[in-house]
Design a protein around this motif. Structure first.
Motif, PDB file in Angstrom:
ATOM      1  N   TYR A  32       0.865  -1.190   0.000  1.00  0.00           N
ATOM      2  CA  TYR A  32       0.000   0.000   0.000  1.00  0.00           C
ATOM      3  C   TYR A  32       0.897   1.234   0.000  1.00  0.00           C
ATOM      4  O   TYR A  32       1.864   1.304   0.768  1.00  0.00           O
ATOM      5  N   VAL A  48      -1.123   7.444 -10.475  1.00  0.00           N
ATOM      6  CA  VAL A  48      -1.979   6.484  -9.776  1.00  0.00           C
ATOM      7  C   VAL A  48      -2.249   5.281 -10.678  1.00  0.00           C
ATOM      8  O   VAL A  48      -2.174   4.127 -10.238  1.00  0.00           O
ATOM      9  N   ARG A  49      -2.546   5.544 -11.922  1.00  0.00           N
ATOM     10  CA  ARG A  49      -2.829   4.445 -12.858  1.00  0.00           C
ATOM     11  C   ARG A  49      -1.621   3.528 -13.014  1.00  0.00           C
ATOM     12  O   ARG A  49      -1.766   2.297 -13.074  1.00  0.00           O
ATOM     13  N   LYS A  52      -1.287   1.366  -9.917  1.00  0.00           N
ATOM     14  CA  LYS A  52      -2.301   0.319  -9.915  1.00  0.00           C
ATOM     15  C   LYS A  52      -1.954  -0.773 -10.928  1.00  0.00           C
ATOM     16  O   LYS A  52      -2.115  -1.965 -10.647  1.00  0.00           O
ATOM     17  N   ASN A  53      -1.485  -0.389 -12.095  1.00  0.00           N
ATOM     18  CA  ASN A  53      -1.099  -1.365 -13.109  1.00  0.00           C
ATOM     19  C   ASN A  53       0.091  -2.206 -12.662  1.00  0.00           C
ATOM     20  O   ASN A  53       0.283  -3.329 -13.146  1.00  0.00           O
ATOM     21  N   TYR A  56       0.113  -2.119  -7.021  1.00  0.00           N
ATOM     22  CA  TYR A  56       0.094  -1.458  -5.719  1.00  0.00           C
ATOM     23  C   TYR A  56      -1.319  -0.990  -5.358  1.00  0.00           C
ATOM     24  O   TYR A  56      -2.129  -0.675  -6.234  1.00  0.00           O
ATOM     25  N   SER A  57      -1.620  -0.954  -4.078  1.00  0.00           N
ATOM     26  CA  SER A  57      -2.818  -0.294  -3.575  1.00  0.00           C
ATOM     27  C   SER A  57      -2.462   1.164  -3.303  1.00  0.00           C
ATOM     28  O   SER A  57      -1.353   1.447  -2.828  1.00  0.00           O
ATOM     29  N   VAL A  58      -3.375   2.090  -3.588  1.00  0.00           N
ATOM     30  CA  VAL A  58      -3.031   3.518  -3.544  1.00  0.00           C
ATOM     31  C   VAL A  58      -4.003   4.309  -2.667  1.00  0.00           C
ATOM     32  O   VAL A  58      -5.222   4.269  -2.868  1.00  0.00           O
ATOM     33  N   GLY A  82      -8.814   5.368 -10.078  1.00  0.00           N
ATOM     34  CA  GLY A  82      -8.498   4.021  -9.628  1.00  0.00           C
ATOM     35  C   GLY A  82      -7.887   3.891  -8.251  1.00  0.00           C
ATOM     36  O   GLY A  82      -7.495   2.793  -7.856  1.00  0.00           O
ATOM     37  N   ALA A  83      -7.798   4.987  -7.501  1.00  0.00           N
ATOM     38  CA  ALA A  83      -7.252   4.908  -6.147  1.00  0.00           C
ATOM     39  C   ALA A  83      -8.152   4.064  -5.248  1.00  0.00           C
ATOM     40  O   ALA A  83      -9.366   3.989  -5.453  1.00  0.00           O
ATOM     41  N   ASP A  84      -7.549   3.434  -4.260  1.00  0.00           N
ATOM     42  CA  ASP A  84      -8.296   2.590  -3.320  1.00  0.00           C
ATOM     43  C   ASP A  84      -8.828   3.386  -2.137  1.00  0.00           C
ATOM     44  O   ASP A  84      -9.775   2.951  -1.478  1.00  0.00           O
ATOM     45  N   PRO A 113     -13.915   4.013  -3.912  1.00  0.00           N
ATOM     46  CA  PRO A 113     -12.788   4.074  -2.981  1.00  0.00           C
ATOM     47  C   PRO A 113     -13.242   4.312  -1.540  1.00  0.00           C
ATOM     48  O   PRO A 113     -14.299   4.904  -1.296  1.00  0.00           O
TER      49      PRO A 113
END
Length: 242
Positions: A32, A48-49, A52-53, A56-58, A82-84, A113
């Motif tokens: 994370y 962020v993208r 994620k690709n 990783y969790s963001v 796409g953030a968590d 999210p």
């Protein structure tokens, strides 16, 4: 979720190149990470993208604080990045926090999210609260009130110091998340943070996630420092849960 997945590494750098160089040193694929203003404002949503690709969790730490309409529209856009995990300032009030959740739900293509509210920055102390912010109540009372407001406004949890985590849950619900920055190993300097705690103490105090920056990222050997934090946090988690 194991204890390592609840350690959020603060990527306080200014470029993707620095970020990936640091992640290589930390050597925790898929951990994370926190992307804050410094990195996001330089690199934008693509950072962020890319994270994620890469698995990783963001936690996208932008601390939105504006009128409800603006926050709603901003969150609608951030939901697509796409953030968590994202956040707002609780000081923006209940209408703004509800608007943030609505925007995330409108913009999310899948599960929205996690949305957190920042109670008070860990760089704030009682003196600043009173003399600069003109808030004449004890820090814990202010943070508790902000936390309760966030809870009743539909937030998933708060960003607070570890020292407020237990009381926060007592005044909201056990499932209300406490994400706690200001984490330092015992031998490290507090820097510009005022309300700091070790990983072990944060666990004992009820933190659900810890955000760790310089104790890992500024260490001579970041991978070893991460493991040190994980060992201390994990052992304490085991004691708390058994």
């Amino acid at each position: 979720m194991n204890s390592k997945e609840r350690i959020i590494v603060a990527l306080d750098v200014s470029s993707k190149e620095e970020m990936f160089k640091l992640l290589k040193k930390i050597n925790q694929p898929g951990c994370y990470v926190k992307v804050g203003m410094e990195l996001y404002y330089q690199e934008g949503a693509d950072v962020v993208r890319e994270l994620k690709n890469s698995g990783y969790s963001v936690f996208l730490d932008l601390k939105l604080h504006d009128i409800p309409h603006t926050v709603n529209k901003a969150m609608r856009g951030l939901a697509k990045v796409g953030a968590d995990m994202v956040n707002v300032h609780a000081a923006g009030g209940s209408e703004m926090m509800r608007a943030a959740i609505e925007g995330l739900e409108e913009g999310a293509t899948g599960k929205r999210p996690i949305c957190l509210a920042v109670t008070q920055l860990t760089s704030t102390d009682q003196k600043m609260l009173e003399s600069e912010l003109m808030i004449g109540h004890p820090m814990m009372d202010v943070i508790t009130q902000y936390g309760k407001l966030a809870y009743h406004s539909g937030m998933d949890g708060v960003v607070c110091s570890a020292w407020e985590a237990r009381q926060m849950k007592e005044h909201t619900a056990p499932s209300f998340l406490t994400v706690t920055p200001g984490i330092r190993l015992a031998a490290d300097s507090a820097g510009d943070q005022k309300r700091v705690a070790t990983p072990a103490r944060a666990s004992e105090l009820g933190s659900d996630y810890i955000v760790v920056g310089r104790s890992i990222t500024a260490a001579d050997h970041p991978a070893e420092a991460f493991q040190h934090v994980a060992d201390e946090w994990g052992k304490s988690q085991w004691k708390v849960n058994n």
